[in-house]
Design an enzyme around this catalytic site. Structure first.
Site, short mmCIF file in Angstrom:
data_model
loop_
_atom_site.label_atom_id
_atom_site.label_comp_id
_atom_site.label_asym_id
_atom_site.label_seq_id
_atom_site.Cartn_x
_atom_site.Cartn_y
_atom_site.Cartn_z
N GLY A 11 0.53 -0.47 0.30
CA GLY A 11 0.02 0.27 -0.33
C GLY A 11 1.06 1.12 -0.15
N GLN A 12 0.03 2.48 0.40
CA GLN A 12 0.70 3.89 0.05
C GLN A 12 1.89 3.77 1.17
OE1 GLN A 12 -1.49 7.35 0.78
NE2 GLN A 12 -0.11 8.61 -0.77
N ILE A 63 -1.27 -10.06 0.77
CA ILE A 63 -2.53 -10.82 0.17
C ILE A 63 -2.24 -10.75 -0.96
CG2 ILE A 63 -4.14 -9.23 -1.04
CD1 ILE A 63 -6.23 -10.67 0.83
N ASP A 113 -3.30 -12.85 5.08
CA ASP A 113 -4.06 -12.45 4.61
C ASP A 113 -4.75 -11.98 6.20
OD1 ASP A 113 -7.00 -11.50 5.25
OD2 ASP A 113 -7.67 -13.54 4.27
N TYR A 160 -15.74 4.15 7.02
CA TYR A 160 -14.02 4.18 6.84
C TYR A 160 -13.65 4.53 8.38
CZ TYR A 160 -9.49 5.17 6.95
OH TYR A 160 -7.66 5.74 6.66
#
Length: 316
Positions: free
Chosen positions: A11-12, A35, A50, A144
């Site tokens: 991810g970022q 994942i 995961d 979120y």
């Protein structure tokens, strides 16, 4: 010797955090995990994990004798609104699985330090928007944000009840040239550079005057590692720390870009993400982070724009 597991390494944040931790602790001591079947950024050690699979988490912990976990796997704000149940499951059960692992290993004499990211999304429409204090009304209205607020309460609970050394930052919008926009409401501030460097006009999904707190990735990484490296007695907040870099709106960002690219144009077409942004703070008070572990941002808007225009890679 620290042995560090970064979950969400593709991810970022994770992609750059792995590099920074490897530089500090050695690449052999940092296990990148996600994942996906392979590392997207060339991590030396990569495992398919995961975060919802508790058996796999325990296996990785025991195999590498993990001492720190950065749990970054999550669905972000705008993406989460499209799949709220999936977002809740990933964001909440992923955190709980790591907190439980830390509790169990800690009770067995193998303490596990945990980092988990919260967000300005944990605030809401009744939060004091300007210079939002560390302790404020928190009434998020996205799945979120709701998951982040619940996660903050869980982190503090596990610290108070089980003495799990869990630490957290309420990230503002994070801007980086190394990874593409990832479905967040603040990601216009990354996408706009790609359009500018392609010579294209940019259609902005936020209003021109919608100010939001932001941080450039090098500052975000430095804040994260500084928090985790701080002595345990310095960590006074176990929910999540406000951390600020700078605040600006799309019009101010555009103005700074056009100092370098005078023909660049932005059109405004606010969509559902505008309502999300309007419920978030416009600026953050991060005095608690400064007082407790010495946090202070180093990168301002002009420096950010200069670096982004220099380093963003535009696809052909």
């Amino acid at each position: 010797m620290e042995r560090i597991l970064v979950i969400g390494a593709n991810g970022q944040i994770g992609s750059e955090l792995v590099d920074a931790l490897a530089a500090q602790h050695g690449a052999d001591n940092v296990i990148a995990a996600d994942i996906s079947p392979s590392s997207l950024y060339g991590a030396k050690i990569y495992e398919v994990v995961d975060v919802l699979n508790t058996e796999r988490l325990a296996q990785i912990h025991d195999q590498y004798k993990i001492t720190q976990v950065y749990q970054l796997a999550a669905l972000l704000s705008a993406t989460g609104e499209k799949a709220p149940l999936k977002a809740w499951t990933l964001n909440m059960d992923g955190l709980l699985n790591i907190l439980e692992l830390a509790r169990i290993r800690g009770e067995a004499g193998h303490p596990l330090k945990v980092f988990w990211p919260s967000s300005i999304a944990a605030f809401g429409p009744n939060t004091e928007a300007v210079n939002t204090p560390q302790y404020a009304v928190m009434d998020p209205n996205t799945i979120y944000g709701i998951s982040k607020l619940a996660g903050e309460r869980l982190c503090e609970y596990y610290f108070q009840k089980y003495n799990v050394d869990v630490r957290s930052i309420r990230y503002p919008g994070i801007i980086s040239y190394k990874s593409p926009p990832g479905g967040g409401t603040t990601d216009y501030a990354i996408a706009i550079f790609h359009s500018a460097l392609k010579g294209e006009a940019y259609s902005c999904f936020l209003e021109a005057q919608q100010s939001l707190p932001m941080i450039y990735m090098p500052d975000a990484i430095r804040a994260t590692i500084s928090l985790m490296d701080a002595p345990v007695e310095n960590i006074k907040i176990r929910s999540s720390y406000n951390v600020s870099g700078m605040s600006f709106n799309p019009q101010e960002l555009t103005s700074e870009i056009t100092k370098n690219l005078p023909n660049f144009q932005v059109h405004y077409a606010p969509d559902s993400r505008q309502a999300i942004a309007a419920s978030w703070p416009q600026s953050l008070n991060d005095e608690a982070a400064y007082k407790d572990w010495g946090w202070k941002a180093e990168i301002d808007l002009p420096a950010l724009v200069t670096d982004m225009l220099k380093n963003v890679k535009v696809a052909n």
